[in-house]
Scaffold this active site. Structure first.
Site, PDB file in Angstrom:
ATOM      1  N   TRP A   1      -0.415   6.917   5.208  1.00  0.00           N
ATOM      2  CA  TRP A   1      -1.861   6.736   5.355  1.00  0.00           C
ATOM      3  C   TRP A   1      -2.570   7.963   5.916  1.00  0.00           C
ATOM      4  O   TRP A   1      -3.798   8.008   5.920  1.00  0.00           O
ATOM      5  CB  TRP A   1      -2.143   5.546   6.295  1.00  0.00           C
ATOM      6  CG  TRP A   1      -1.288   5.590   7.531  1.00  0.00           C
ATOM      7  CD1 TRP A   1      -0.110   4.927   7.734  1.00  0.00           C
ATOM      8  CD2 TRP A   1      -1.493   6.370   8.707  1.00  0.00           C
ATOM      9  NE1 TRP A   1       0.439   5.245   8.958  1.00  0.00           N
ATOM     10  CE2 TRP A   1      -0.409   6.129   9.578  1.00  0.00           C
ATOM     11  CE3 TRP A   1      -2.498   7.247   9.135  1.00  0.00           C
ATOM     12  CZ2 TRP A   1      -0.291   6.730  10.835  1.00  0.00           C
ATOM     13  CZ3 TRP A   1      -2.378   7.858  10.374  1.00  0.00           C
ATOM     14  CH2 TRP A   1      -1.283   7.596  11.209  1.00  0.00           C
ATOM     15  N   ASN A   2      -1.838   8.925   6.461  1.00  0.00           N
ATOM     16  CA  ASN A   2      -2.562   9.991   7.182  1.00  0.00           C
ATOM     17  C   ASN A   2      -3.247  10.980   6.241  1.00  0.00           C
ATOM     18  O   ASN A   2      -4.286  11.532   6.571  1.00  0.00           O
ATOM     19  CB  ASN A   2      -1.665  10.693   8.212  1.00  0.00           C
ATOM     20  CG  ASN A   2      -0.451  11.332   7.617  1.00  0.00           C
ATOM     21  OD1 ASN A   2      -0.065  11.025   6.494  1.00  0.00           O
ATOM     22  ND2 ASN A   2       0.169  12.228   8.359  1.00  0.00           N
TER      23      ASN A   2
ATOM     24  N   GLY B   1       6.812   9.924   4.867  1.00  0.00           N
ATOM     25  CA  GLY B   1       6.619   8.926   5.919  1.00  0.00           C
ATOM     26  C   GLY B   1       7.573   9.212   7.059  1.00  0.00           C
ATOM     27  O   GLY B   1       8.034  10.344   7.237  1.00  0.00           O
TER      28      GLY B   1
ATOM     29  N   GLU C   1       9.967  13.700   2.705  1.00  0.00           N
ATOM     30  CA  GLU C   1       9.107  14.487   3.602  1.00  0.00           C
ATOM     31  C   GLU C   1       8.877  13.611   4.827  1.00  0.00           C
ATOM     32  O   GLU C   1       8.077  12.675   4.790  1.00  0.00           O
ATOM     33  CB  GLU C   1       7.776  14.835   2.920  1.00  0.00           C
ATOM     34  CG  GLU C   1       7.906  15.711   1.687  1.00  0.00           C
ATOM     35  CD  GLU C   1       8.271  17.156   2.015  1.00  0.00           C
ATOM     36  OE1 GLU C   1       8.348  17.523   3.203  1.00  0.00           O
ATOM     37  OE2 GLU C   1       8.495  17.922   1.054  1.00  0.00           O
ATOM     38  N   LEU C   2       9.599  13.901   5.905  1.00  0.00           N
ATOM     39  CA  LEU C   2       9.659  12.956   7.025  1.00  0.00           C
ATOM     40  C   LEU C   2       8.953  13.494   8.267  1.00  0.00           C
ATOM     41  O   LEU C   2       8.093  14.353   8.175  1.00  0.00           O
ATOM     42  CB  LEU C   2      11.129  12.602   7.286  1.00  0.00           C
ATOM     43  CG  LEU C   2      11.904  12.170   6.031  1.00  0.00           C
ATOM     44  CD1 LEU C   2      13.362  11.896   6.328  1.00  0.00           C
ATOM     45  CD2 LEU C   2      11.247  10.951   5.370  1.00  0.00           C
TER      46      LEU C   2
ATOM     47  N   CYS D   1       1.917  15.246  10.361  1.00  0.00           N
ATOM     48  CA  CYS D   1       3.332  15.588  10.551  1.00  0.00           C
ATOM     49  C   CYS D   1       3.478  17.053  10.977  1.00  0.00           C
ATOM     50  O   CYS D   1       4.487  17.426  11.567  1.00  0.00           O
ATOM     51  CB  CYS D   1       4.118  15.328   9.285  1.00  0.00           C
ATOM     52  SG  CYS D   1       3.435  16.173   7.870  1.00  0.00           S
TER      53      CYS D   1
HETATM   54  P1  NAD Z   1       6.024   4.935   7.499  1.00  0.00           P
HETATM   55  O1  NAD Z   1       7.388   5.488   7.302  1.00  0.00           O
HETATM   56  O2  NAD Z   1       5.878   3.749   8.367  1.00  0.00           O
HETATM   57  O3  NAD Z   1       5.398   4.502   6.095  1.00  0.00           O
HETATM   58  C1  NAD Z   1       5.280   5.378   4.999  1.00  0.00           C
HETATM   59  C2  NAD Z   1       5.289   4.595   3.707  1.00  0.00           C
HETATM   60  O4  NAD Z   1       6.494   3.874   3.615  1.00  0.00           O
HETATM   61  C3  NAD Z   1       4.165   3.566   3.569  1.00  0.00           C
HETATM   62  O5  NAD Z   1       3.653   3.548   2.272  1.00  0.00           O
HETATM   63  C4  NAD Z   1       4.842   2.273   3.842  1.00  0.00           C
HETATM   64  O6  NAD Z   1       4.211   1.258   3.144  1.00  0.00           O
HETATM   65  C5  NAD Z   1       6.240   2.524   3.305  1.00  0.00           C
HETATM   66  N1  NAD Z   1       7.258   1.705   3.971  1.00  0.00           N
HETATM   67  C6  NAD Z   1       7.232   1.263   5.235  1.00  0.00           C
HETATM   68  N2  NAD Z   1       8.316   0.482   5.466  1.00  0.00           N
HETATM   69  C7  NAD Z   1       9.026   0.446   4.321  1.00  0.00           C
HETATM   70  C8  NAD Z   1      10.234  -0.196   3.931  1.00  0.00           C
HETATM   71  N3  NAD Z   1      10.935  -0.973   4.766  1.00  0.00           N
HETATM   72  N4  NAD Z   1      10.678  -0.010   2.663  1.00  0.00           N
HETATM   73  C9  NAD Z   1       9.981   0.754   1.827  1.00  0.00           C
HETATM   74  N5  NAD Z   1       8.827   1.378   2.129  1.00  0.00           N
HETATM   75  C10 NAD Z   1       8.358   1.230   3.375  1.00  0.00           C
HETATM   76  O7  NAD Z   1       5.128   6.148   7.953  1.00  0.00           O
HETATM   77  P2  NAD Z   1       3.591   6.120   8.328  1.00  0.00           P
HETATM   78  O8  NAD Z   1       3.441   5.512   9.679  1.00  0.00           O
HETATM   79  O9  NAD Z   1       2.801   5.552   7.223  1.00  0.00           O
HETATM   80  O10 NAD Z   1       3.286   7.695   8.397  1.00  0.00           O
HETATM   81  C11 NAD Z   1       3.554   8.464   9.517  1.00  0.00           C
HETATM   82  C12 NAD Z   1       4.882   9.211   9.373  1.00  0.00           C
HETATM   83  O11 NAD Z   1       4.849   9.981   8.183  1.00  0.00           O
HETATM   84  C13 NAD Z   1       5.127  10.192  10.491  1.00  0.00           C
HETATM   85  O12 NAD Z   1       6.466  10.109  10.890  1.00  0.00           O
HETATM   86  C14 NAD Z   1       4.836  11.539   9.846  1.00  0.00           C
HETATM   87  O13 NAD Z   1       5.459  12.623  10.464  1.00  0.00           O
HETATM   88  C15 NAD Z   1       5.285  11.319   8.461  1.00  0.00           C
HETATM   89  N6  NAD Z   1       4.626  12.257   7.539  1.00  0.00           N
HETATM   90  C16 NAD Z   1       5.364  13.277   7.015  1.00  0.00           C
HETATM   91  C17 NAD Z   1       4.764  14.202   6.164  1.00  0.00           C
HETATM   92  C18 NAD Z   1       5.560  15.313   5.562  1.00  0.00           C
HETATM   93  O14 NAD Z   1       5.095  15.887   4.565  1.00  0.00           O
HETATM   94  N7  NAD Z   1       6.732  15.655   6.081  1.00  0.00           N
HETATM   95  C19 NAD Z   1       3.408  14.081   5.841  1.00  0.00           C
HETATM   96  C20 NAD Z   1       2.690  13.024   6.396  1.00  0.00           C
HETATM   97  C21 NAD Z   1       3.317  12.110   7.237  1.00  0.00           C
END
Ligand code: NAD
Length: 484
Positions: free
Chosen positions: A158-159, A235, A257-258, A291
């Protein structure tokens, strides 16, 4: 939703039925709320497991024609998508502000950034996809063909609700893959708006489907489906690990991309004013929910007091408010994010930190956390090893280069590191020693479509953007021809 010309108003109004139903109510509607006010913005129909399977069926069928279409034709459609995104920039930015909360200038900047991937990959689609190899066998000639892998599942957070979609989708589509997209439940409207514009751009039926629904159900269908050949996820590291495991049975190509835990390191040889202004950007862009956000500040003891004072003054001057009013900082995304800020501040203070600025939820509303500066934070504080993903900046002093390298690298993450110094040898040594996928020297902004974005260690696998962003969506076919 008020300002949505170009047909998006009507389209979103359709999605805004049943305004009084609760979140995930009844037969499956998702209430999207404005994080600044808690007001209902729209209701979106949720798909179920069957919807997720149907999307893969359609993508699998469409792959036969999309993957064999002339690259020039694919590039034309991508260019049209780019142009439509730019034409709808203001609408898309306002949709994003309404559901995500970020300041409108940042939202507009994200639309430019999102569109830049579509343009970049429209052009990449035309680059040669066959490479010659110098033969090691008599009478044989050899080539490497890059071929699209098939259906790609794209899962986004979502960010950056638009840019994380285009960074993946434009690469997959340019490579000749078809895709199914699952956006975050917090920001489905941006994803649906991009999908609407993609349909208008002329992507054939099934080439790109956006499915909103329960993440574990929808993505679980896709990880278990052998027809999905690539999975690209942005995520948290926690969910990334889960999807890595779920993808093992069908050996999917993966891009992960975590999370990040960026160190921001300031040496006495730095331009201190510049370091301070870059530190503010590195910490507080996207209200800290990035991130790439600087998560911990290591400042050499010789300039520590000076840095703390200047940084605290700069942070006190930041404005906070509703994204639509274009402050420096908007609300956080949800209550869990606020709880994390409170916990990390309380924990750091209990372990010896001093609050220089902020430290609390703001009277503006329950999702507004004050921009916060903590000094003298010890390495034992949770914020020095956990992602903050909010507006809290912990500062700690250091004495030697070796010490700061060891402390900066002492993390499971490896996305980006920031270094400030004007001493070229120091910069060289630091750049070599830091175990991160990206190192930014004397600046904060590092991203862009032409660079391979990604991390080391548990910050992920693979790269997005640049030519490298196509790799997970293509397989190499080695061809050896003997003319006899
Ligand atoms: P999140 O991991 O909770 O969710 C990300 C996505 O995964 C969402 O679409 C969500 O619906 C899906 N998801 C959640 N649980 C799931 C499951 N059990 N099975 C399958 N899909 C699932 O992350 P967030 O809170 O939405 O975003 C923040 C995180 O993302 C932070 O850790 C941040 O560092 C990371 N991030 C990384 C980058 C990068 O490019 N490295 C960029 C942006 C955000």
């Amino acid at each position: 939703m008020t300002h949505m010309p170009n047909g998006l108003t009507a389209w979103l109004t359709d999605a805004s039925l049943l305004r009084d139903a609760g979140d995930f109510a009844g037969a499956g509607r998702l209430a999207v709320r404005d994080p600044a006010t808690g007001e209902l913005v729209a209701q979106v129909s949720l798909s179920d497991a069957k919807g997720a399977r149907d999307a893969v069926d359609a993508a699998h069928t469409a792959f036969a024609t999309w993957s064999t279409m002339l690259p020039q034709k694919r590039a034309e459609i991508l260019h049209r998508w780019h142009d439509l995104i730019m034409d709808a920039k203001e609408d898309l930015a306002r949709i994003m502000v309404a559901e995500q909360g970020k300041p409108i200038s940042e939202a507009r900047g994200e639309i430019d950034y999102a569109a830049s991937f579509v343009q970049f990959y429209a052009e990449e689609a035309l680059r040669p996809n066959i490479e010659g190899v110098t033969s090691h066998l008599d009478d044989a000639e050899m080539e490497l063909w890059r071929e699209p892998v098939g259906v790609a599942a794209l899962i986004t957070p979502w960010n950056f609700p638009c840019a994380m979609i285009t960074r993946k989708a434009a690469a997959a589509l340019a490579a000749g893959c078809t895709c199914v997209i699952h956006p975050s439940a917090e920001t489905p409207l941006s994803a649906l708006a991009l999908a609407e514009l993609a349909a208008r751009a002329g992507f054939p039926e099934g080439v790109m489907s956006t499915i909103v629904g329960d993440a574990a159900t929808i993505v679980g269908e896709w990880t278990g489906d052998a027809r999905v050949r690539a999975l690209s996820f942005t995520g948290s590291t926690e969910v990334g690990r889960l999807l890595y495991r779920q993808s093992a049975d069908t050996i999917k190509r993966l891009v992960l991309e975590l999370g990040g835990h960026a160190p921001f390191i300031v040496f006495p040889s730095a331009d201190l004013d510049r370091a301070v202004s870059e530190a503010v950007k590195a910490k507080f862009a996207t209200s800290g929910q990035d991130c790439l956000g600087a998560n911990r500040f290591y400042v050499h003891r010789d300039v520590y007091d000076q840095f703390c004072e200047k940084f605290a003054d700069a942070v006190k001057a930041l404005t906070m408010g509703k994204g639509a009013d274009d402050p420096d900082i908007g609300p956080l995304i949800h209550e869990r994010a606020i709880a994390k800020q409170k916990q990390q501040v309380a924990d750091a203070v209990a372990k010896g930190a001093k609050i220089l600025v902020g430290g609390n939820v703001d009277p503006l509303g329950p999702l507004f956390f004050q921009p916060t500066v903590l000094a003298d934070v010890t390495d034992e504080a949770a914020i020095m090893s956990e992602e903050n993903f909010g507006p809290v900046a912990p500062i700690t002093p250091f004495d030697t280069e070796d010490e700061v390298i060891a402390r900066a690298n002492a993390t499971e993450y490896g996305l980006v590191a920031y270094v400030h110094s004007l001493d070229p040898r120091r910069i060289y040594r630091m750049t070599r020693a830091l175990q991160f996928g990206m190192v930014a020297v004397n600046r904060t902004k590092v991203t862009g479509a032409p660079i391979p974005f990604g991390g080391t260690k548990q910050s992920g696998l693979g790269r997005e953007g640049a030519r490298q962003g196509l790799e997970a969506f293509t397989d190499i076919k080695y061809v050896c021809r003997d003319w006899g």
